[in-house]
Design a protein around this motif. Structure first.
Motif, PDB file in Angstrom:
ATOM      1  N   ASN A 187      -9.290  15.736 -27.832  1.00 35.01           N
ATOM      2  CA  ASN A 187     -10.374  16.145 -26.929  1.00 35.01           C
ATOM      3  C   ASN A 187      -9.958  17.263 -25.981  1.00 35.01           C
ATOM      4  OD1 ASN A 187     -12.827  14.924 -27.393  1.00 35.01           O
ATOM      5  ND2 ASN A 187     -12.088  12.975 -26.586  1.00 35.01           N
ATOM      6  N   TYR A 188      -8.687  17.239 -25.542  1.00 32.58           N
ATOM      7  CA  TYR A 188      -8.218  18.292 -24.645  1.00 32.58           C
ATOM      8  C   TYR A 188      -8.295  19.642 -25.348  1.00 32.58           C
ATOM      9  CZ  TYR A 188      -6.340  14.481 -21.856  1.00 32.58           C
ATOM     10  OH  TYR A 188      -6.215  13.357 -21.106  1.00 32.58           O
ATOM     11  N   ASN A 190     -10.285  20.373 -27.881  1.00 33.41           N
ATOM     12  CA  ASN A 190     -11.695  20.734 -28.048  1.00 33.41           C
ATOM     13  C   ASN A 190     -12.243  21.343 -26.767  1.00 33.41           C
ATOM     14  OD1 ASN A 190     -11.852  19.961 -30.679  1.00 33.41           O
ATOM     15  ND2 ASN A 190     -12.697  17.936 -30.262  1.00 33.41           N
ATOM     16  N   ALA A 191     -11.933  20.681 -25.634  1.00 36.32           N
ATOM     17  CA  ALA A 191     -12.419  21.179 -24.345  1.00 36.32           C
ATOM     18  C   ALA A 191     -11.896  22.588 -24.107  1.00 36.32           C
ATOM     19  CB  ALA A 191     -11.968  20.239 -23.225  1.00 36.32           C
ATOM     20  N   ARG A 193     -10.984  24.727 -26.332  1.00 39.95           N
ATOM     21  CA  ARG A 193     -11.604  25.674 -27.280  1.00 39.95           C
ATOM     22  C   ARG A 193     -12.979  26.104 -26.797  1.00 39.95           C
ATOM     23  NH1 ARG A 193     -12.387  23.666 -33.079  1.00 39.95           N
ATOM     24  NH2 ARG A 193     -13.602  25.553 -33.329  1.00 39.95           N
ATOM     25  N   VAL A 194     -13.760  25.130 -26.330  1.00 42.26           N
ATOM     26  CA  VAL A 194     -15.102  25.453 -25.850  1.00 42.26           C
ATOM     27  C   VAL A 194     -15.013  26.434 -24.685  1.00 42.26           C
ATOM     28  CG1 VAL A 194     -17.169  24.492 -24.778  1.00 42.26           C
ATOM     29  CG2 VAL A 194     -16.053  23.263 -26.626  1.00 42.26           C
ATOM     30  N   ARG A 201      -2.185  30.184 -24.403  1.00 39.13           N
ATOM     31  CA  ARG A 201      -2.441  29.525 -23.124  1.00 39.13           C
ATOM     32  C   ARG A 201      -2.613  28.014 -23.318  1.00 39.13           C
ATOM     33  NH1 ARG A 201      -6.696  29.284 -18.994  1.00 39.13           N
ATOM     34  NH2 ARG A 201      -5.523  29.222 -17.054  1.00 39.13           N
ATOM     35  N   PRO A 209       2.788  20.758 -20.890  1.00 35.47           N
ATOM     36  CA  PRO A 209       2.800  19.726 -19.853  1.00 35.47           C
ATOM     37  C   PRO A 209       2.584  18.325 -20.407  1.00 35.47           C
ATOM     38  CG  PRO A 209       1.413  21.549 -19.191  1.00 35.47           C
ATOM     39  CD  PRO A 209       1.801  21.812 -20.596  1.00 35.47           C
ATOM     40  N   MET A 210       1.721  18.223 -21.448  1.00 34.32           N
ATOM     41  CA  MET A 210       1.432  16.902 -22.009  1.00 34.32           C
ATOM     42  C   MET A 210       2.667  16.295 -22.669  1.00 34.32           C
ATOM     43  SD  MET A 210      -1.727  15.994 -21.684  1.00 34.32           S
ATOM     44  CE  MET A 210      -3.351  16.624 -21.470  1.00 34.32           C
ATOM     45  N   TYR A 295       5.381  16.114 -16.177  1.00 36.08           N
ATOM     46  CA  TYR A 295       4.213  15.358 -15.789  1.00 36.08           C
ATOM     47  C   TYR A 295       4.184  14.026 -16.526  1.00 36.08           C
ATOM     48  CZ  TYR A 295      -0.369  13.511 -15.942  1.00 36.08           C
ATOM     49  OH  TYR A 295      -1.400  12.637 -15.885  1.00 36.08           O
TER      50      TYR A 295
ATOM     51  N   CYS B  57     -22.523  22.957 -30.167  1.00 33.35           N
ATOM     52  CA  CYS B  57     -21.376  23.427 -29.392  1.00 33.35           C
ATOM     53  C   CYS B  57     -20.529  24.414 -30.184  1.00 33.35           C
ATOM     54  CB  CYS B  57     -20.536  22.221 -28.989  1.00 33.35           C
ATOM     55  SG  CYS B  57     -19.046  22.643 -28.131  1.00 33.35           S
ATOM     56  N   LEU B  59     -18.097  23.170 -32.385  1.00 34.26           N
ATOM     57  CA  LEU B  59     -16.881  22.480 -32.820  1.00 34.26           C
ATOM     58  C   LEU B  59     -16.987  22.053 -34.279  1.00 34.26           C
ATOM     59  CD1 LEU B  59     -16.158  20.314 -29.654  1.00 34.26           C
ATOM     60  CD2 LEU B  59     -14.778  22.195 -30.499  1.00 34.26           C
ATOM     61  N   MET B  86     -19.493  22.073 -22.136  1.00 39.61           N
ATOM     62  CA  MET B  86     -19.543  20.753 -22.771  1.00 39.61           C
ATOM     63  C   MET B  86     -18.852  19.722 -21.887  1.00 39.61           C
ATOM     64  SD  MET B  86     -19.822  19.444 -26.262  1.00 39.61           S
ATOM     65  CE  MET B  86     -19.216  18.002 -27.107  1.00 39.61           C
ATOM     66  N   PHE B  88     -17.290  16.066 -22.243  1.00 44.91           N
ATOM     67  CA  PHE B  88     -16.903  15.134 -23.291  1.00 44.91           C
ATOM     68  C   PHE B  88     -17.040  13.695 -22.816  1.00 44.91           C
ATOM     69  CE2 PHE B  88     -15.072  19.081 -24.496  1.00 44.91           C
ATOM     70  CZ  PHE B  88     -15.095  19.086 -25.877  1.00 44.91           C
ATOM     71  N   ASN B  90     -15.024  11.162 -22.835  1.00 45.96           N
ATOM     72  CA  ASN B  90     -13.965  10.676 -21.941  1.00 45.96           C
ATOM     73  C   ASN B  90     -13.583  11.743 -20.921  1.00 45.96           C
ATOM     74  OD1 ASN B  90     -12.699  12.485 -23.512  1.00 45.96           O
ATOM     75  ND2 ASN B  90     -11.046  11.152 -24.181  1.00 45.96           N
ATOM     76  N   ALA B  92     -12.185  14.454 -20.831  1.00 46.15           N
ATOM     77  CA  ALA B  92     -11.130  15.402 -21.244  1.00 46.15           C
ATOM     78  C   ALA B  92     -10.686  16.296 -20.093  1.00 46.15           C
ATOM     79  CB  ALA B  92     -11.588  16.251 -22.432  1.00 46.15           C
ATOM     80  N   LEU B  93     -10.555  15.718 -18.903  1.00 47.45           N
ATOM     81  CA  LEU B  93      -9.980  16.482 -17.785  1.00 47.45           C
ATOM     82  C   LEU B  93      -8.476  16.574 -18.016  1.00 47.45           C
ATOM     83  CD1 LEU B  93     -11.829  14.807 -14.794  1.00 47.45           C
ATOM     84  CD2 LEU B  93     -12.339  17.002 -15.861  1.00 47.45           C
ATOM     85  N   TYR B  94      -7.916  17.743 -17.749  1.00 48.69           N
ATOM     86  CA  TYR B  94      -6.479  17.899 -17.969  1.00 48.69           C
ATOM     87  C   TYR B  94      -5.741  17.104 -16.897  1.00 48.69           C
ATOM     88  CZ  TYR B  94      -8.572  21.748 -20.470  1.00 48.69           C
ATOM     89  OH  TYR B  94      -9.373  22.485 -21.282  1.00 48.69           O
ATOM     90  N   PRO B  95      -5.005  16.052 -17.299  1.00 45.04           N
ATOM     91  CA  PRO B  95      -4.474  15.109 -16.307  1.00 45.04           C
ATOM     92  C   PRO B  95      -3.386  15.702 -15.411  1.00 45.04           C
ATOM     93  CG  PRO B  95      -3.686  14.563 -18.505  1.00 45.04           C
ATOM     94  CD  PRO B  95      -4.691  15.657 -18.676  1.00 45.04           C
ATOM     95  N   HIS B  96      -2.743  16.773 -15.862  1.00 40.65           N
ATOM     96  CA  HIS B  96      -1.637  17.309 -15.069  1.00 40.65           C
ATOM     97  C   HIS B  96      -2.114  18.373 -14.081  1.00 40.65           C
ATOM     98  CE1 HIS B  96      -2.244  19.618 -18.693  1.00 40.65           C
ATOM     99  NE2 HIS B  96      -1.750  20.658 -18.079  1.00 40.65           N
ATOM    100  N   LEU B  97      -3.397  18.710 -14.121  1.00 38.25           N
ATOM    101  CA  LEU B  97      -3.926  19.717 -13.202  1.00 38.25           C
ATOM    102  C   LEU B  97      -4.787  19.044 -12.134  1.00 38.25           C
ATOM    103  CD1 LEU B  97      -5.053  22.466 -15.755  1.00 38.25           C
ATOM    104  CD2 LEU B  97      -2.864  22.221 -14.599  1.00 38.25           C
ATOM    105  N   PHE B 105      -9.959  26.420 -14.661  1.00 39.65           N
ATOM    106  CA  PHE B 105      -9.392  26.700 -15.990  1.00 39.65           C
ATOM    107  C   PHE B 105     -10.270  27.595 -16.881  1.00 39.65           C
ATOM    108  CE2 PHE B 105      -7.707  25.853 -20.188  1.00 39.65           C
ATOM    109  CZ  PHE B 105      -6.352  25.780 -19.965  1.00 39.65           C
ATOM    110  N   ARG B 157     -16.712  21.568 -14.276  1.00 42.78           N
ATOM    111  CA  ARG B 157     -15.926  22.432 -15.147  1.00 42.78           C
ATOM    112  C   ARG B 157     -16.809  23.069 -16.220  1.00 42.78           C
ATOM    113  NH1 ARG B 157     -11.067  19.978 -18.597  1.00 42.78           N
ATOM    114  NH2 ARG B 157     -12.822  19.153 -19.757  1.00 42.78           N
TER     115      ARG B 157
END
Lengths: 297, 364
Positions: A187-188, A190-191, A193-194, A201, A209-210, A295, B57, B59, B86, B88, B90, B92-97, B105, B157
């Motif tokens: 999902n990350y 996909n997000a 990409r959108v 990047r 980081p992941m 992280y 979208c 995808l 979009m 999502f 869940n 899909a927030l980047y957890p480290h930011l 972003f 976002r």
């Protein structure tokens, strides 16, 4: 101590017993030996106590050579092998066809016997009466003279040792990193990409980081493993590493205990303690640096 | 921006040895979404609503058909060139930011002539944050936020790059019941304020009905009905749609048309002029029952559930498909609980007839 506590200790007893007898006690013992001058394990006697062993070891040219070799090995192989492993795992996770095959091929060195690999490297690099080795054959195609990688100049020997080490440690790193990459939620991506994120990047700002805890784990264990290098040098240059000028710290400790002139447990202990302090310091520095860049979810 | 879906079809290839047939997730979807509307794609899981959203979208690539934003054909455009935002499921927030970095972003991705100055970026981030009311959370990490707050960050976002189209995948499914009510109002308000054409996916009919301008009910990849929520509820085209909308759900009886009258059990319930004799399903909305001592529908009384404003009478009938019939009655009416049976009359506009075989609506 209440009953529940007692039960807990009882369960821990086997592990504590083994760790105590085979880890803690020897560690303390080595520390004590390192301050006992001329300790003789047969007669259990020594002349006196003090820092003389450390002074001797630190002035021994063989030890200084071993320190130099080990540090070079660490500084070259740890970053290079981690970086290469990262590149390979990213490539592996982005292909679909033949993925399993490539994964197997990249993992093969891990299950190959160290000495068998050493033999292969001999064929590649060793100069004999009949052949200059495969690498030299290739070099000659480009008009470069044969280099004796096994008995020749220092840089050539160090080069072979580094290539060998990287080749040995990489499969494990590739394996771990591939699974870390696979565990990043799609999902990350996909997000990203959108939102029109470039591939570079995405890799730098999201993927790295992941998987940073895994990368960090590999760097720490990589440092420790490289500092403890020994068998790789033996596989390439034989047991008389001091003569070859390719000894490592662990090799030096071993030689002091059992080597040709062996029987110096005091010097060996002092060298071992010095190695311990070095590894501890580097690991602490690693931990401090990681706080900023790793992280944990 | 209006969105036009023309013969939109998505087939997934067969996977593995077990299934050799390809799966049709979305089958010939035609719909023109008017500019600035909030559209709910509704259906049970596996009905193809998420696949449809992913195709809008970018995808997923459609197997067949076209997607147009306004007059522009975007069918073959990658998602980043479509100008969609979009959210999502869940988030899909980047957890480290941090929250701020997350919202920033998408803006940092802009290149060339679209590149924004730092001040402009900050201004846009502030605006988006204000819109969803998270300005005081900007320095937190997603893990330090509640589900509802994370949801807002995800919306911010998606909105910060000023998309032409906003897409939300099950936006409320990760929230608890109270927050769900509040957030859906929030989404409605934000959509009204920004006037961005918005499509959201849900399996919760109440959610879709409450905030959508139009709902699209889907089943197994096929669109069943498109319309305003109230229209679809008041006039479902088939038994599936009738069953899917409404809580408590519609009560379905096995009935029969004889002599232009609808019979449920022994009694004629309703006049059915011009309809030939046949077996039918009769669906009666819970609010379609009226207490009537001489009513034609006689049920076994089970009990009463008090719901405050209304009461729900639970009863049973031999011809009913479900073991319990639920009817909503005003709490002012009195019910004799000692009685074994209860009789109802039926409001004619709350009863729908469907063919027994086809399950298609038979219009009176």
């Amino acid at each position: 101590m209440n009953k529940r506590n007692l039960k807990g200790w009882l369960y821990l007893l086997p592990a504590i017993l083994f760790l105590g007898v085979f880890m803690v006690y020897p560690l303390i013992d080595v520390f004590i030996y390192s301050f006992e001058e001329g300790y003789n394990s047969a007669s259990q006697t020594y002349y006196g106590t003090g820092a003389y062993n450390y002074s001797y070891v630190l002035h021994d040219p063989y030890f200084l050579q071993a320190i130099k070799n080990t540090f070079l090995l660490v500084i070259i192989t740890v970053p290079l092998s981690t970086l290469l492993a990262l590149l390979i795992s990213v490539a592996l996770s982005s292909i679909k066809a033949l993925k399993k095959l490539y994964q197997t091929i990249y993992f093969l060195p891990y299950v190959t016997n160290t000495l068998a690999v050493g033999l292969v490297f001999m064929i590649l690099f060793k100069k004999t009466a009949y052949s200059d080795g495969l690498v030299n054959l290739v070099l000659q195609l480009f008009g470069r003279g044969p280099v004796d990688f096994i008995d020749g100049p220092y840089w050539a020997k160090m080069l072979v040792l580094c290539i060998y080490t990287i080749w040995i440690v990489m499969p494990f790193k590739v394996l771990i990193l591939t699974s870390a990459l696979a565990s990043v939620n799609q999902n990350y991506y996909n997000a990203a990409r959108v939102d029109g994120t470039s591939r570079f990047r995405i890799f730098v700002r999201i993927t790295l980081p992941m998987i940073s805890p895994t990368v960090f784990y590999l760097i720490i264990t990589g440092f420790i493993g490289a500092f403890k290098a020994y068998s790789d040098a033996v596989a390439l240059f034989g047991t008389d590493l001091n003569a070859a000028g390719m000894n490592t710290i662990v090799g030096y400790v071993y030689d002091m205990l059992y080597g040709n002139g062996g029987g110096y447990p005091s010097y060996a202990s002092a060298a071992a303690i010095i190695l311990f302090v070095i590894v501890l310091t580097i690991t602490c520095i690693n931990l401090l640096v990681s706080r900023k860049h790793v992280y944990y979810s | 921006m209006k969105i036009v879906l023309e013969h939109l079809t998505k087939q997934f290839p067969a996977r593995g040895r077990k299934s050799r047939e390809s799966v049709t997730a979305v089958d010939n979807f035609n719909f023109e979404i008017p500019d600035g509307q909030l559209i709910g794609l509704l259906g049970p899981s596996g009905c193809g609503k998420s696949t449809t959203l992913n195709m809008i979208c970018g995808l997923e690539k459609p197997t067949d058909g076209r997607i147009l934003f306004g007059e522009e054909d975007v069918t073959n455009l990658p998602p980043e060139n479509r100008g969609v935002g979009m959210v999502f499921q869940n988030y899909a927030l980047y957890p480290h930011l941090t929250v701020k970095q997350n919202i920033l972003f998408p803006l940092q991705n802009l290149k060339g002539k679209d590149k924004l100055s730092k001040d402009e970026m900050d201004r846009r981030v502030q605006n988006a944050a204000q819109l969803v009311q998270i300005t005081e959370l900007m320095d937190r990490r997603p893990s330090e936020l509640s589900g509802g707050q994370q949801q807002r960050v995800a919306i911010a976002r998606a909105l910060v790059k000023m998309p032409r189209v906003l897409l939300l995948d099950e936006p409320l499914s990760n929230l608890d019941a109270r927050l769900r009510l509040q957030t859906r109002e929030e989404i409605r308000k934000i959509q009204r304020a920004t006037k961005i054409t918005t499509v959201f996916v849900t399996h919760d009919q109440e959610e879709a009905m409450s905030i959508s301008d139009m709902i699209v009910v889907m089943k197994s990849g096929v669109v069943q009905q498109i319309g305003k929520p109230q229209d679809v509820y008041d006039s479902p085209v088939n038994l599936f749609v009738a069953r899917f909308l409404g809580t408590p759900p519609i009560n379905v009886f096995e009935g029969e048309i004889r002599g232009q009258k609808l019979y449920i059990g022994e009694n004629a319930i309703l006049d059915a002029p011009g309809i030939s004799d046949q077996q039918v399903f009769a669906g009666i909305r819970p609010e379609g029952f009226v207490l009537d001592k001489n009513g034609p529908l006689c049920c076994q009384l089970g009990g009463v559930e008090v719901m405050g404003r209304d009461i729900s009478v639970v009863s049973s009938h031999a011809a009913s498909q479900a073991p319990a019939i639920r009817s909503i009655i005003s709490s002012e009416s009195s019910i004799d609980l000692s009685s074994k049976t209860i009789r109802f009359a039926v409001k004619p506009n709350k009863i729908f007839l469907f063919g027994r075989e086809t399950e298609e609506r038979i219009y009176l």
